[in-house]
Design an enzyme around this catalytic site. Structure first.
Site, PDB file in Angstrom:
ATOM      1  N   GLU A 109      25.816  10.135  28.926  1.00  0.00           N
ATOM      2  CA  GLU A 109      26.212   8.927  29.676  1.00  0.00           C
ATOM      3  C   GLU A 109      25.034   8.211  30.320  1.00  0.00           C
ATOM      4  O   GLU A 109      25.105   7.720  31.430  1.00  0.00           O
ATOM      5  CB  GLU A 109      27.251   9.286  30.753  1.00  0.00           C
ATOM      6  N   GLY A 110      23.943   8.122  29.590  1.00  0.00           N
ATOM      7  CA  GLY A 110      22.712   7.556  30.126  1.00  0.00           C
ATOM      8  C   GLY A 110      21.865   8.672  30.705  1.00  0.00           C
ATOM      9  O   GLY A 110      22.292   9.374  31.626  1.00  0.00           O
TER      10      GLY A 110
END
Length: 568
Positions: free
Chosen positions: A424-425
């Site tokens: 997620e990043g």
């Protein structure tokens, strides 16, 4: 392998003393979700996850998931457990009643999610992504889309996925190439997505993919991305899964950890185009997807907490049983040795501090404190996953050579959580988000609000000079960043870690204060005695790391100059 036990007392302590849950439960819609009700629910949930789900962790890791002839096969034990989890209703606690949920605050859902994540983190990813799809559609879907999809997603009959990444794009979503061409009341989607967690399986009656794609006349970059609902099975006139959509699983990845979770390469539109339905407006898909992504970032942060908790329980159990060396001339379990005590206390302190940080952020969400939620989201995702890596590594170390042997289970926790700082990043992206969007963009206003909250949580911290120093360094670091914005990318990670570790310190100081008050009034409860010890250890032994982060912000040259990289 140690049997998992849910930390019920820890949950209730945070809800009552740190999150002021009783105030949240008085908000409209939560009247039937009192702390007393939660205290009755938690033991029942704990029993289910401890007895039914937790034993599946090791065997599902050993069997793993794979794809054969286009069909994804998941571990046998998960096939057997999934109907029980859906029927139990535990995953619907924090969903809206209008879609079949129980309508509890998000904090209650967080406790249940942790139990699932500690029990089997790879399996928990299936519901994590589904909850993200629910959140995104609830915010941005049309009334018809909500009516069509949310009920079955909430109950778990259907699952959901997030389809962002492509081989050419990675985290740079402006390079997304997947196409969406309008065809009457829907679009035809074509392209390939990679790293799709639980992208396919036969557990759910249907899978609802949220897919980022670009229409033919869309502008370049992130401003030209739209979001589409692409079901695995198209719905018939009665709203039931019918014809298979034009989406296939090409392969599953061979990974370091989370073996039970199929990470899929998904191919859309090989036979004319997968039917997709636009969510909201064209070219606003990235904004919509960020709603889902931010929920996932909070959830991944707490996955770090959950796996660290299980790694600690495993290491503690082993240390109590493993006899090696002697104390006072007598054979002793290794838990009697000071360095093993240090490692175990470090694991416990990091786990409890990261849990407090995560609970604090979700309490902000339940109260509607959007600025504080926005500012703390990257802190939860990054710091909780970084310290989970340290905790699970220490868990292997406590086991000694046996920690390096798969049969003990200690190595699985380390392998499983290695993906969390990437998901997620990456945590570097979280740092850029914190220092850029959450600090420089508004001139530090949001971070100043967080600082005020931190001061209030810390209270009279004269007992903790390290905390006073860390708070002052947070203020000084903010002033330095605002005065040197061009240097922000180079110092972003240290800036984020400084704030996260200090906020965790403030929460541990508040926890120490509350636990000590209970100890003074009701002596004899070992939980509160242990709590004060853990908090004091964090503040005295682990919080001083913040000084290194502060130095990394204020004393760093801007990275990127050739002089730093020319020497090979």
């Amino acid at each position: 392998m140690t049997i998992y036990r849910a930390p019920e007392k820890e949950f209730l302590f945070l809800l009552e003393h740190i999150c002021n849950y009783s105030d949240i439960a008085q908000q409209p819609g939560f009247e039937d979700a009192s702390l007393e009700m939660v205290a009755e629910l938690l033991p029942e949930a704990a029993k289910f996850f401890e007895q039914e789900i937790a034993p599946s962790n090791h065997p599902s890791d050993q069997q793993g998931s794979h794809v054969e002839n286009g069909t994804v096969t998941v571990p046998d034990v998960i096939n057997a457990l999934h109907p029980q989890l859906v029927e139990s209703g535990w995953l619907t606690l924090a969903s809206k009643t209008q879609y079949g949920g129980s309508g509890f605050p998000n904090l209650v859902g967080l406790t249940v999610n942790e139990m699932l994540q500690s029990s089997n983190v790879a399996y928990s990813l299936l519901s994590l992504l589904t909850q993200g799809v629910i959140h995104a559609l609830d915010l941005y879907g049309s009334d018809e889309q909500k009516q069509t999809y949310l009920g079955n997603l909430v109950t778990g009959q259907w699952s959901g996925t997030m389809n962002l990444t492509e081989g050419n794009a990675g985290s740079d979503l402006g390079n997304v190439k997947t196409k969406a061409v309008r065809n009457g009341d829907h679009y035809l989607i074509s392209g390939q997505k990679i790293y799709i967690t639980w992208g396919d399986q036969e557990l759910s009656e249907n899978i609802i993919h949220l897919v980022l794609a670009r229409t033919p006349d869309a502008p370049e970059g992130t401003k030209g991305i739209s979001m589409f609902i692409v079901p695995k099975y198209l719905l018939d006139a009665d709203g039931n899964p019918g014809q298979r959509n034009d989406v296939q699983t090409v392969s599953t990845e061979h990974k370091l950890g989370i073996h039970a979770s199929p990470t899929c390469v998904m191919q859309y539109g090989d036979n004319g185009g997968a039917v997709g339905y636009l969510v909201g407006e064209e070219n606003k898909g990235l904004m919509y997807m960020f709603a889902m992504m931010n929920q996932a970032r909070l959830a991944v942060g707490h996955q770090g907490v959950a796996v660290a908790e299980r790694a600690y329980q495993q290491a503690l159990g082993y240390a109590k049983d493993r006899v090696q060396g002697s104390v006072d001339g007598k054979p002793a379990a290794i838990i009697a040795h000071p360095d093993v005590k240090r490692m175990l206390l470090t694991m416990r302190a990091l786990t409890e501090a990261s849990r407090a940080l995560s609970f604090y952020a979700i309490a902000c969400q339940d109260r509607g404190q959007q600025t504080l939620l926005d500012v703390t989201t990257p802190l939860v995702k990054a710091w909780c996953t970084e310290v989970a890596m340290e905790s699970t590594s220490l868990g292997v170390q406590v086991h000694g050579g046996m920690g390096f042997v798969e049969e003990t289970g200690a190595a699985q926790h380390l392998r499983d959580c290695r993906i969390f700082p990437i998901y997620e990043g990456t945590n570097g992206i979280q740092a850029l988000d914190f220092i850029g969007r959450k600090c420089l963009r508004d001139g530090g206003s949001g971070v100043q609000q967080l600082l005020a909250e931190m001061q209030q949580l810390a209270g009279d911290c004269s007992q903790w000079p390290q905390l006073q120093t860390a708070l002052s360094q947070c203020e000084d670091a903010l002033a330095w960043v605002l005065s040197n914005p061009k240097a922000s990318p180079a110092v972003a990670f240290d800036f984020m870690m400084l704030y996260a570790s200090t906020l965790a310190g403030c929460l541990m100081a508040a926890s120490h204060r509350k636990a000590k008050a209970v100890c003074d009034e009701y002596s004899g409860d070992s939980f509160y005695t242990r709590k004060t010890t853990t908090c004091a250890f964090y503040l005295a032994n682990l919080l001083p790391r913040s000084h290194t982060y502060f130095t990394g912000v204020t004393a760093s040259a801007e990275l990127g100059g050739d002089e730093l990289w020319l020497a090979q």
